[in-house]
Write a protein that holds these residues in place. Structure first.
Motif, PDB file in Angstrom:
ATOM      1  N   LYS A 123      26.963  45.331  42.255  1.00  0.00           N
ATOM      2  CA  LYS A 123      28.479  45.663  41.110  1.00  0.00           C
ATOM      3  C   LYS A 123      29.191  44.979  40.442  1.00  0.00           C
ATOM      4  N   ARG A 124      29.169  45.035  39.241  1.00  0.00           N
ATOM      5  CA  ARG A 124      30.350  43.752  38.155  1.00  0.00           C
ATOM      6  C   ARG A 124      31.245  44.847  38.198  1.00  0.00           C
ATOM      7  N   VAL A 125      32.393  43.775  38.245  1.00  0.00           N
ATOM      8  CA  VAL A 125      33.985  44.620  37.921  1.00  0.00           C
ATOM      9  C   VAL A 125      34.348  43.512  36.807  1.00  0.00           C
ATOM     10  N   VAL A 126      34.974  43.826  35.732  1.00  0.00           N
ATOM     11  CA  VAL A 126      35.019  42.996  34.413  1.00  0.00           C
ATOM     12  C   VAL A 126      36.320  43.060  33.453  1.00  0.00           C
ATOM     13  N   ILE A 127      37.157  42.267  33.997  1.00  0.00           N
ATOM     14  CA  ILE A 127      38.664  42.198  34.178  1.00  0.00           C
ATOM     15  C   ILE A 127      39.358  41.880  32.319  1.00  0.00           C
ATOM     16  N   SER A 128      39.515  42.728  31.753  1.00  0.00           N
ATOM     17  CA  SER A 128      39.903  42.381  30.091  1.00  0.00           C
ATOM     18  C   SER A 128      41.018  42.514  29.864  1.00  0.00           C
ATOM     19  N   GLY A 129      40.985  42.499  28.456  1.00  0.00           N
ATOM     20  CA  GLY A 129      42.788  42.540  27.660  1.00  0.00           C
ATOM     21  C   GLY A 129      43.021  41.167  27.130  1.00  0.00           C
ATOM     22  N   SER A 130      44.302  41.178  26.390  1.00  0.00           N
ATOM     23  CA  SER A 130      44.425  40.021  25.834  1.00  0.00           C
ATOM     24  C   SER A 130      45.411  39.043  26.286  1.00  0.00           C
ATOM     25  N   HIS A 131      46.057  39.441  28.033  1.00  0.00           N
ATOM     26  CA  HIS A 131      47.279  39.126  28.577  1.00  0.00           C
ATOM     27  C   HIS A 131      46.955  39.572  30.427  1.00  0.00           C
ATOM     28  N   GLY A 132      47.149  39.174  30.873  1.00  0.00           N
ATOM     29  CA  GLY A 132      46.895  39.279  32.602  1.00  0.00           C
ATOM     30  C   GLY A 132      46.117  39.310  32.855  1.00  0.00           C
ATOM     31  N   LYS A 133      44.767  38.780  32.187  1.00  0.00           N
ATOM     32  CA  LYS A 133      43.156  38.918  33.158  1.00  0.00           C
ATOM     33  C   LYS A 133      43.072  37.573  34.359  1.00  0.00           C
ATOM     34  N   THR A 134      43.796  36.130  34.163  1.00  0.00           N
ATOM     35  CA  THR A 134      43.620  35.981  35.159  1.00  0.00           C
ATOM     36  C   THR A 134      44.095  35.788  36.764  1.00  0.00           C
ATOM     37  N   SER A 135      45.740  36.779  35.755  1.00  0.00           N
ATOM     38  CA  SER A 135      46.831  37.044  37.038  1.00  0.00           C
ATOM     39  C   SER A 135      45.663  38.100  37.946  1.00  0.00           C
ATOM     40  N   ILE A 136      45.104  39.279  36.878  1.00  0.00           N
ATOM     41  CA  ILE A 136      44.662  40.416  37.917  1.00  0.00           C
ATOM     42  C   ILE A 136      43.688  39.947  38.928  1.00  0.00           C
ATOM     43  N   THR A 137      42.581  39.101  38.244  1.00  0.00           N
ATOM     44  CA  THR A 137      41.164  38.644  38.750  1.00  0.00           C
ATOM     45  C   THR A 137      42.046  37.934  40.318  1.00  0.00           C
ATOM     46  N   SER A 138      42.930  36.896  39.952  1.00  0.00           N
ATOM     47  CA  SER A 138      43.763  36.278  40.869  1.00  0.00           C
ATOM     48  C   SER A 138      43.654  37.114  41.818  1.00  0.00           C
ATOM     49  N   MET A 139      44.663  37.631  41.630  1.00  0.00           N
ATOM     50  CA  MET A 139      45.266  39.077  42.360  1.00  0.00           C
ATOM     51  C   MET A 139      43.870  39.358  43.682  1.00  0.00           C
ATOM     52  N   ILE A 140      43.249  39.820  42.966  1.00  0.00           N
ATOM     53  CA  ILE A 140      42.093  40.882  43.304  1.00  0.00           C
ATOM     54  C   ILE A 140      40.821  39.534  44.407  1.00  0.00           C
ATOM     55  N   LEU A 141      40.782  38.290  43.901  1.00  0.00           N
ATOM     56  CA  LEU A 141      40.004  37.891  44.594  1.00  0.00           C
ATOM     57  C   LEU A 141      40.810  37.075  45.949  1.00  0.00           C
ATOM     58  N   HIS A 142      42.174  37.171  46.212  1.00  0.00           N
ATOM     59  CA  HIS A 142      43.419  36.469  46.817  1.00  0.00           C
ATOM     60  C   HIS A 142      42.788  37.828  48.204  1.00  0.00           C
ATOM     61  N   VAL A 143      43.430  39.241  47.470  1.00  0.00           N
ATOM     62  CA  VAL A 143      42.567  40.697  48.349  1.00  0.00           C
ATOM     63  C   VAL A 143      41.689  40.439  49.274  1.00  0.00           C
ATOM     64  N   LEU A 144      40.652  40.402  48.304  1.00  0.00           N
ATOM     65  CA  LEU A 144      39.531  40.454  48.895  1.00  0.00           C
ATOM     66  C   LEU A 144      38.676  39.371  50.361  1.00  0.00           C
ATOM     67  N   LYS A 145      39.427  38.245  49.482  1.00  0.00           N
ATOM     68  CA  LYS A 145      39.191  36.990  50.206  1.00  0.00           C
ATOM     69  C   LYS A 145      39.844  36.844  51.784  1.00  0.00           C
ATOM     70  N   ALA A 146      41.208  37.611  51.472  1.00  0.00           N
ATOM     71  CA  ALA A 146      41.862  37.408  53.280  1.00  0.00           C
ATOM     72  C   ALA A 146      41.952  39.183  54.136  1.00  0.00           C
ATOM     73  N   GLU A 147      40.963  39.813  53.496  1.00  0.00           N
ATOM     74  CA  GLU A 147      40.113  40.440  53.960  1.00  0.00           C
ATOM     75  C   GLU A 147      38.436  40.269  54.461  1.00  0.00           C
TER      76      GLU A 147
END
Length: 455
Positions: free
Chosen positions: A106-130
């Motif tokens: 399942k492929r999740v793509v985070i797009s946009g001119s700004h915030g991509k890295t921050s949003i992706t990082s938040m998701i990764l942090h939560v998934l890893k912690a869980e």
């Protein structure tokens, strides 16, 4: 037998991370580049795949290779690429290779001119912690992750979807290749002036990306952005699940941001309206992947941000030195506003190093109008060498003042003079914000840090 891949332009940030990830998965990896900087150089050396010499060598290309991975830095007439094509060896850009390795996920793509890295990082942090199994591609080094890329047999992959060009052979945006199942779009503000010559042409890339959302796919979009909101409203709701979002409700108490949730108030380490939008987007993605809001709130409290995003370099009871990646107009404005709103009683000195082709171009600088208004003191740093390398004209103070629509902007073009100026300042009840996609010519910040830490 392990598969063999050769990287043309192995030294790039994402390219060398992909190479290291593949080595860890048992692939045989070789590579070339005409220049390799730190930290890529040491990391490739430690993995045993640092090229022996700088440059391109046809003899590295042979029929036993299973594929070539081509970096954006390589030229279209690269001799290694020419030989690979002559031999019929498959050539992948890194986004094509990521898709090739994740077709069953399942492929999740985070797009946009700004915030991509921050949003992706938040998701990764939560998934890893869980403890969720996942692969990923993110555009910055983030705490808790050794690499910017991971490929394994995990059932999902989180991809930061960049709109920049794919490779010398493919002038389309990278994010077209990932074939998303879930798409998030944070906002659209003209960037990459050298590639997308008009704003309309730039927006068109995002329109095409939304149109690629499959039947029964998910489109999560920030409705605070009028262009993205329109894309969401025009998306067929009968075939795509549409999830609009805004900034997560919050409040600030004594310089700390608290999320307001049905579980009560929850303290977080990041701040600013743009980050609260990013956080809400990350929450919607995590819920689309089956995690509960409670799980998200539990883990997001320990998220400290991606590298160079509101990164604290020095801190005392009355002052903070921040470093931030902000460089495009929308990023600059959001970051300055966030720091000022978080500490409204403190003076804010904001410094912007103009470093990208767009930002150094006098025909683009008007897009920065009023982006630094919230700072009490505004400073611009221009490196004449960077301007010259991009074959542009060095802007003067009056041009910058007109472009930024701020008459008291100070311009520095020598790093030592900027350093001397900053070292002469008092930082009592003052925050200092350094913003750039560059590195201020590796300016030594030790004495400034010391002054701030002692306040």
């Amino acid at each position: 037998m392990s598969k063999k891949f050769h990287f043309i332009a192995i030294g790039g940030a994402v390219m060398h991370n992909l190479a290291l990830s593949m080595v860890s998965q048992g692939f045989e990896v070789s590579g070339s580049d005409d220049e390799i900087y730190e930290p890529s150089r040491t990391r490739l050396f430690n993995a045993g795949i640092l090229p022996n010499q700088k440059g391109w060598f046809e003899e590295k290309i042979h029929p036993e290779l299973d594929g070539i991975i081509l970096g954006m830095h390589a030229r279209i007439d690269n001799p290694e690429l020419t030989k690979a094509k002559a031999l019929g060896i498959p050539v992948y850009s890194f986004p094509e290779f990521i898709y090739n390795q994740s077709q069953e996920k399942k492929r999740v793509v985070i797009s946009g001119s700004h915030g991509k890295t921050s949003i992706t990082s938040m998701i990764l942090h939560v998934l890893k912690a869980e403890g969720v199994a996942f692969d990923y591609l993110v555009g910055a080094q983030i705490a808790g992750f050794d690499l910017m890329v991971k490929l394994s047999d995990a059932p999902i992959i989180i991809i930061e979807g960049d709109e920049y060009l794919t490779s010398p052979l493919d002038r389309r945006p990278k994010f077209f290749h990932y074939q998303h199942d879930i798409l998030l779009m944070s906002g659209i503000a003209w960037d990459h002036f050298n590639v997308f010559p008009t704003f309309e042409n730039y927006v068109e890339q995002f329109e095409k990306l939304v149109a690629m959302t499959p039947e029964n796919g998910v489109f999560i979009y920030c409705e605070r952005d009028p262009i993205v909101k329109k894309l969401g409203e025009n998306c067929p709701a009968d075939s795509v699940k549409l999830i609009p979002y805004q900034a997560h409700p919050s409040k600030i108490i004594d310089g700390v941001t608290y999320l307001e949730t049905n579980l009560g108030t929850i303290p977080i380490e990041i701040f600013g309206d743009h980050n609260l939008q990013n956080l809400q987007g990350a929450l919607e993605v995590c819920q689309s992947l089956g995690l509960s809001a409670e799980v998200f709130y539990k883990h997001i409290q320990t998220f400290q941000g991606a590298a160079k995003r509101q990164e604290i370099l020095a801190k005392s009871a009355t002052s903070i030195l921040y470093r931030d990646f902000a460089h495009a107009p929308s990023k600059l404005q959001a970051t300055v506003k966030a720091v000022k709103n978080q500490f409204p009683e403190r003076k804010l000195i904001a410094i912007q190093e103009l470093h990208t082709y767009s930002s150094l171009n006098k025909d683009f600088v008007h897009n920065y109008a009023h982006t630094i208004d919230d700072a009490d003191e505004a400073i611009i740093y221009l490196n004449p060498k960077a301007v010259s390398l991009k074959k542009l004209e060095l802007m003067d103070e009056s041009t910058l003042r007109e472009g930024f629509q701020r008459n008291d902007i100070k311009l520095f073009t020598e790093i030592q003079k900027l350093k001397d100026y900053l070292e002469s300042k008092s930082y009592q009840n003052t925050n200092l914000l350094l913003m750039s996609s560059g590195n201020y010519d590796d300016m030594d910040l030790s004495s400034i840090k010391e002054k701030i830490n002692q306040n």
